[in-house]
Design an enzyme around this catalytic site. Sequence first.
Site, PDB file in Angstrom:
ATOM      1  N   ASP A   1      -3.893   7.951   5.773  1.00  0.00           N
ATOM      2  CA  ASP A   1      -3.815   7.509   4.375  1.00  0.00           C
ATOM      3  C   ASP A   1      -3.266   6.089   4.238  1.00  0.00           C
ATOM      4  OD1 ASP A   1      -4.611  10.176   3.705  1.00  0.00           O
ATOM      5  OD2 ASP A   1      -2.537  10.782   4.024  1.00  0.00           O
TER       6      ASP A   1
ATOM      7  N   LYS B   1      -7.413   2.707   5.127  1.00  0.00           N
ATOM      8  CA  LYS B   1      -8.373   2.164   6.108  1.00  0.00           C
ATOM      9  C   LYS B   1      -9.718   1.849   5.453  1.00  0.00           C
ATOM     10  CE  LYS B   1      -7.702   5.892   8.616  1.00  0.00           C
ATOM     11  NZ  LYS B   1      -6.441   6.428   8.083  1.00  0.00           N
TER      12      LYS B   1
ATOM     13  N   ALA C   1     -10.629  13.946   6.502  1.00  0.00           N
ATOM     14  CA  ALA C   1     -10.330  12.574   6.067  1.00  0.00           C
ATOM     15  C   ALA C   1     -10.712  12.390   4.606  1.00  0.00           C
ATOM     16  CB  ALA C   1     -11.127  11.595   6.923  1.00  0.00           C
ATOM     17  N   GLY C   2     -10.129  11.391   4.011  1.00  0.00           N
ATOM     18  CA  GLY C   2     -10.512  11.053   2.645  1.00  0.00           C
ATOM     19  C   GLY C   2     -10.269   9.576   2.427  1.00  0.00           C
ATOM     20  N   HIS C   3     -11.324   8.861   2.127  1.00  0.00           N
ATOM     21  CA  HIS C   3     -11.191   7.425   1.883  1.00  0.00           C
ATOM     22  C   HIS C   3     -11.529   7.156   0.425  1.00  0.00           C
ATOM     23  CE1 HIS C   3     -12.136   6.545   6.379  1.00  0.00           C
ATOM     24  NE2 HIS C   3     -10.919   6.971   6.193  1.00  0.00           N
TER      25      HIS C   3
ATOM     26  N   GLN D   1      -7.821   9.587  10.049  1.00  0.00           N
ATOM     27  CA  GLN D   1      -6.444   9.969  10.398  1.00  0.00           C
ATOM     28  C   GLN D   1      -5.744   8.764  11.065  1.00  0.00           C
ATOM     29  OE1 GLN D   1      -8.958  12.512  11.681  1.00  0.00           O
ATOM     30  NE2 GLN D   1      -8.946  13.033   9.536  1.00  0.00           N
TER      31      GLN D   1
ATOM     32  N   THR E   1      -3.779  16.241  14.404  1.00  0.00           N
ATOM     33  CA  THR E   1      -5.131  16.723  14.181  1.00  0.00           C
ATOM     34  C   THR E   1      -5.756  17.041  15.542  1.00  0.00           C
ATOM     35  OG1 THR E   1      -7.169  16.357  12.937  1.00  0.00           O
ATOM     36  CG2 THR E   1      -6.274  14.453  14.132  1.00  0.00           C
TER      37      THR E   1
ATOM     38  N   ARG F   1       2.184  13.666  -0.874  1.00  0.00           N
ATOM     39  CA  ARG F   1       2.526  13.115   0.445  1.00  0.00           C
ATOM     40  C   ARG F   1       4.035  12.898   0.546  1.00  0.00           C
ATOM     41  NH1 ARG F   1      -2.249   8.807  -0.228  1.00  0.00           N
ATOM     42  NH2 ARG F   1      -3.980  10.185   0.269  1.00  0.00           N
TER      43      ARG F   1
ATOM     44  N   LEU G   1       1.271  -3.348  -0.429  1.00  0.00           N
ATOM     45  CA  LEU G   1       2.516  -4.125  -0.522  1.00  0.00           C
ATOM     46  C   LEU G   1       3.042  -4.120  -1.962  1.00  0.00           C
ATOM     47  CD1 LEU G   1       4.401  -5.988   1.181  1.00  0.00           C
ATOM     48  CD2 LEU G   1       3.062  -7.917   0.343  1.00  0.00           C
TER      49      LEU G   1
ATOM     50  N   VAL H   1      -2.847  -5.671  -1.976  1.00  0.00           N
ATOM     51  CA  VAL H   1      -1.890  -5.755  -3.082  1.00  0.00           C
ATOM     52  C   VAL H   1      -2.311  -4.904  -4.292  1.00  0.00           C
ATOM     53  CG1 VAL H   1      -0.881  -7.984  -2.440  1.00  0.00           C
ATOM     54  CG2 VAL H   1      -2.961  -7.940  -3.845  1.00  0.00           C
ATOM     55  N   GLY H   2      -3.250  -3.991  -4.075  1.00  0.00           N
ATOM     56  CA  GLY H   2      -3.676  -3.116  -5.175  1.00  0.00           C
ATOM     57  C   GLY H   2      -4.887  -2.330  -4.724  1.00  0.00           C
TER      58      GLY H   2
END
Length: 429
Positions: free
Chosen positions: A13, A16, A39-41, A223, A238, A304, A331, A414-415
Amino acid sequence: MPGIVIIGTQWGDEGKGKIVDLLARDAAMVVRFQGGNNAGHTIVRDGEEFKFHLIPSGILHPGKTCVIGNGVVVDPSVLIGELDGLRRRRVDVGGLRLSANAHLIMPYHVMLDTAGEAKLGKLEIGTTKRGIGPCYADKSARLGIRVQDLLDPKILRKKIAAALEPKQQLLRPFARDPKLDLHAMTEEYLSYGHRLEPHIADTSRLCWDALDSDQTVLFEGAQAAMLDLDHGTYPFVTSSNPIAGAACVGAGVGPTDIDEVWGVCKAYATRVGAGPFPSELTDEVGVHLRDRGHEFGTTTGRERRCGWLDLVALRYATRLNRLSTLAITKLDVLSGLDPLRVAVRYRGSEGAVFEEFPYHQSILHSAKPEYEDYPGWEGDISGCRSEADLPAEARDYLAAISDNVGVAVGVIGVGPGREQVISTGVRAG
Ligand code: IMP
């Protein structure tokens, strides 16, 4: 050439998908090499949110080939659901290629995952219950069903029967579940085969062709290093190898095809599921990080666990992956916190100091982090687009991380938005 691997350096998390999305602009191909729909993007494009579990994040770039490599375990119903969802949103999915050698997650894998966790009780791993571990176990036991089997009804039926047989005892609680009927399961999976056939390919060959004609290929990890089956916080890991070395095996390329390894690291740390997390914060700072960082799982929605950045673990991940470049994400979430702390070493229960990530599980479970403090900054940094725009304290924080692990920072997030990144121009090869 070049081949670029992008991996997570923490417990997953890290964001990536966003870094893959950024680097994919200059790539011809994006390849997933391990993991599955655990996974989750999440990628935000023009204010629109996309969540992926199996399809490589590069799919949002028209004209790219996106590969699900042989090292991935594929739940075909999830994959078809993702393809349909993307089509509905008018995303071209014609470039998706699925390795004929990838293993399939079967209904009994999902059931075994759930049953296994229930059996462990308090010792549970906190898996995503997507059948990942049991599927990789069948792969190793040579009882796996592969994507290519979907194209041959006789073989498929035989293989499912052989895989089911040794599990009868374990699956007793699900004996009446219609999903476990051999005939129905074979028919269901054959129908998936019909849907997926246009995408099935020898994906190792596709990687070879692209690399051989000097195109850039991104290998997208799922992961992260601390969840690696061999090197992570076993057994709270995992069932695949999310480190850079696994990109070769899971995509079918050679080690000399890899030119850069990017490690993605959140500006703080999070973990989902059970297992040691030395710099975890259970106080209001942890809550601040969770709420500001929207730290809820993409796949399971679980909260989390949050903590300060752990440089002992990051140095370990740097070594395991021989990182060439760091991408530091989120950040902006640290704005308003003062001081900022980073764990630089651990102290064991008997006072021993650990500068290196301890190999013994018992030490890690009781290790207490020792911190260095850095001044925080006030104000919103999500609009910054160059390093010079960042407050001096943010630049100092990033420099401290980079100096400590000995790897240059190439990208700063930054976001959540696609454009909310700062490229430093560093491309360490
Ligand atoms: P599994 O991969 O579902 O077997 O879960 C094993 C461990 O890895 C659990 O602690 C999960 O929470 C964790 N895990 C699996 N996938 C991810 C991910 O994409 N992000 C974060 N943690 C994950």
